[in-house]
Design a protein around this motif. Sequence first.
Motif, PDB file in Angstrom:
ATOM      1  N   ASP A   1       0.816  -1.216   0.000  1.00 55.35           N
ATOM      2  CA  ASP A   1       0.000   0.000   0.000  1.00 55.35           C
ATOM      3  C   ASP A   1       0.849   1.266   0.000  1.00 55.35           C
ATOM      4  N   GLU A   2       2.084   1.169   0.503  1.00 60.71           N
ATOM      5  CA  GLU A   2       2.953   2.337   0.585  1.00 60.71           C
ATOM      6  C   GLU A   2       3.616   2.672  -0.753  1.00 60.71           C
ATOM      7  N   ILE A   3       3.519   1.762  -1.715  1.00 62.69           N
ATOM      8  CA  ILE A   3       4.134   2.004  -3.024  1.00 62.69           C
ATOM      9  C   ILE A   3       3.318   3.052  -3.766  1.00 62.69           C
ATOM     10  N   PRO A   4       3.946   4.104  -4.274  1.00 65.62           N
ATOM     11  CA  PRO A   4       3.207   5.145  -5.016  1.00 65.62           C
ATOM     12  C   PRO A   4       2.462   4.566  -6.211  1.00 65.62           C
ATOM     13  N   GLY A   5       1.212   4.963  -6.357  1.00 73.59           N
ATOM     14  CA  GLY A   5       0.418   4.533  -7.504  1.00 73.59           C
ATOM     15  C   GLY A   5      -0.235   3.176  -7.352  1.00 73.59           C
ATOM     16  N   VAL A   6      -0.083   2.550  -6.170  1.00 75.53           N
ATOM     17  CA  VAL A   6      -0.689   1.231  -5.953  1.00 75.53           C
ATOM     18  C   VAL A   6      -1.769   1.338  -4.880  1.00 75.53           C
ATOM     19  N   GLY A   7      -3.008   1.191  -5.317  1.00 73.53           N
ATOM     20  CA  GLY A   7      -4.133   1.185  -4.383  1.00 73.53           C
ATOM     21  C   GLY A   7      -4.608  -0.238  -4.138  1.00 73.53           C
ATOM     22  N   PRO A   8      -5.744  -0.389  -3.453  1.00 77.73           N
ATOM     23  CA  PRO A   8      -6.255  -1.725  -3.108  1.00 77.73           C
ATOM     24  C   PRO A   8      -6.455  -2.634  -4.321  1.00 77.73           C
ATOM     25  N   LYS A   9      -6.973  -2.062  -5.425  1.00 73.31           N
ATOM     26  CA  LYS A   9      -7.260  -2.879  -6.608  1.00 73.31           C
ATOM     27  C   LYS A   9      -5.971  -3.399  -7.239  1.00 73.31           C
ATOM     28  N   ARG A  10      -4.987  -2.511  -7.416  1.00 77.88           N
ATOM     29  CA  ARG A  10      -3.710  -2.929  -8.006  1.00 77.88           C
ATOM     30  C   ARG A  10      -2.965  -3.874  -7.059  1.00 77.88           C
ATOM     31  N   ARG A  11      -3.079  -3.643  -5.755  1.00 77.64           N
ATOM     32  CA  ARG A  11      -2.449  -4.531  -4.773  1.00 77.64           C
ATOM     33  C   ARG A  11      -2.979  -5.955  -4.934  1.00 77.64           C
TER      34      ARG A  11
ATOM     35  N   GLY B   1      -3.868  -3.822 -15.114  1.00 81.70           N
ATOM     36  CA  GLY B   1      -3.981  -2.532 -14.428  1.00 81.70           C
ATOM     37  C   GLY B   1      -2.646  -1.880 -14.124  1.00 81.70           C
ATOM     38  N   ILE B   2      -1.531  -2.545 -14.429  1.00 80.87           N
ATOM     39  CA  ILE B   2      -0.195  -1.993 -14.162  1.00 80.87           C
ATOM     40  C   ILE B   2       0.430  -1.553 -15.481  1.00 80.87           C
TER      41      ILE B   2
END
Length: 604
Positions: free
Chosen positions: A549-559, A585-586
């Motif tokens: 979650d702390e990675i820039p540009g990565v929200g719950p869906k991309r996680r 999505g990436i």
Amino acid sequence: MKLKEKVKNLPKEPGVYLMKDNLGKIIYVGKAKSLKNRVGSYFQRSKHQRFKTKVLVENIIDFDYIITDTEVEALILENNLIKKYHPKYNIQLKDDKTYPYIKVTLDEVYPRIFKTRIVKSDGARYFGPYTDAKAVNDILELLHDMFKLRTCKRSLTEKKEKRACLNFHIKKCVAPCINEISVEEYNRLIEKSIMILEGKEGNLVKELESQMEKAAADLNFEAAAKLRDQIRAIDKVTQKQKIVSDKLINQDIIALAQADNDICVQLLIVRSGRLIGKEDFIFKESDDLKETLTAFLQQYYDNAYYIPEEILLEIEIEDLELINQWLTERKGSKVELKVPKIGEKKELVQMAYRNARYNLKEYRFKQKFQSLKASTGVVELQEYLGLEEMPYRIEGFDISHVQGTDTVASMVVFENGEPKKSDYRRFKIKHGQGNNDFLSMSEVVTRRYSRLLEGGKKFPDLILIDGGKGQLAAAVEILNNLGRPGEQIIGLAKREEEVFLPGQSEPIILPRNSQALYLIQRVRDEAHRFAVSYHRKLRSRRLTHSMIDEIPGVGPKRRESLLKYFGSLGKIKQATIEELSEVEGISDKTASQIREYLDKHIEP
């Protein structure tokens, strides 16, 4: 999207639905005449909903569906998906037996007849399946003794062998390999063999009797005696098969017997009016006769090489016409499923039911007998603790957490002193009050045994709580509230390996070298191991999610997409930019940001 909202968008067409749990695993597969109506019924409050269905619904997090053109297509697809995924909540026919068939190689110039357990579409003709392998051997012995058919695997074409094998010299083979018999004469022997396999031995016997009388009239007593012996041999084999109908009909007769959550499905196999075999199938943890029968019909006949023209059932089922249509299509000719009310066919169903009831009773007796052959530890434990019942089945509980976070509980099962891992259970503690082992134990005992009560299932012979008087008292209070004050339950304190019993202030110290102490230590240690492994899994998952979650540009869906694609944080760490960009999505830009962050903040 919430499940009820997703249901509203379902089509009112036939198809198959796949229920999924929180891990995305398929836990149930079903078919529907109308997907919208059928799937929607799961999420409607109903007092009449069965316990098993309630448990299923509690575990449904998402579902998928596949639209089909017809209900029959949905039925076929449902079968295939159940075989593929083995869903937890589907009733499944777990029968690993491979039944023998008799194969007639009609694709050969000089056919052979032999036993096989592999059925192919190879131009040969198959008879069976036979549930009694000895009966197969008897029939084959009869055919080869009577007709001296070849048993060799030689490829007999126009080119003949120069020399016959030993079987010809000991009068066990008519030797088509050296032209001792013509193709026409040999095939007449095959035709007679097939008459016996088809159950038309009556016609063959009449033919042989006519030949015998003629041979006797011609004073050819040797030939007459040979024909007489053949008739006697046919009678000897066929007399073992009970005649159940004067009509030369092929039938399967199916009935069920139930005791608690065990169901026996009895199958009687009738060919040409003769009972040639029977087989019983035990379904454990089944509580609905109609649902079990439906599942049996679908799964058994999906694998069956031969489907008879008539199948007699003891009880009506909801999908009778649908399964009838499917079987007819599979067979390529008319199949009738009937539930007879009177007459000869009703008597056959009753005979199947009597067999089902007997076989279920025998099965349960064997299970009980095995429990009586208890291990030394089980016997000693009853003796040392003064338990009313022998603790054949023990359920042990443990709680695991770190400073009150990710609290979980485990339940392990030992039967006759050995772990039964298929019955292990894991629990996420929900009370939300941190490090409170008493409250956690109360919660897990409540959840476990209230479900057993609701399902009408048998309680264990002994409940083992990891802890002293406090944890034991919490569990005993819950059992009292559930109306089960008499359950055998103990607590095991780690420090001195003291055993606490309800209502007794002083602990019991078991002999250090006793099998009884060794047994409860194994249960306690296994419960602890199982709880710790689950706790670590949840904690790792939580930490993994927070890191990503702390990675820039990565929200719950991309996680979720990353974890689903790679399976773990470790594999995400090792992924290249190209591999990351393959995830749904990436983008290439986001993949570069993820790789840059991982290189900077997380050790590989």
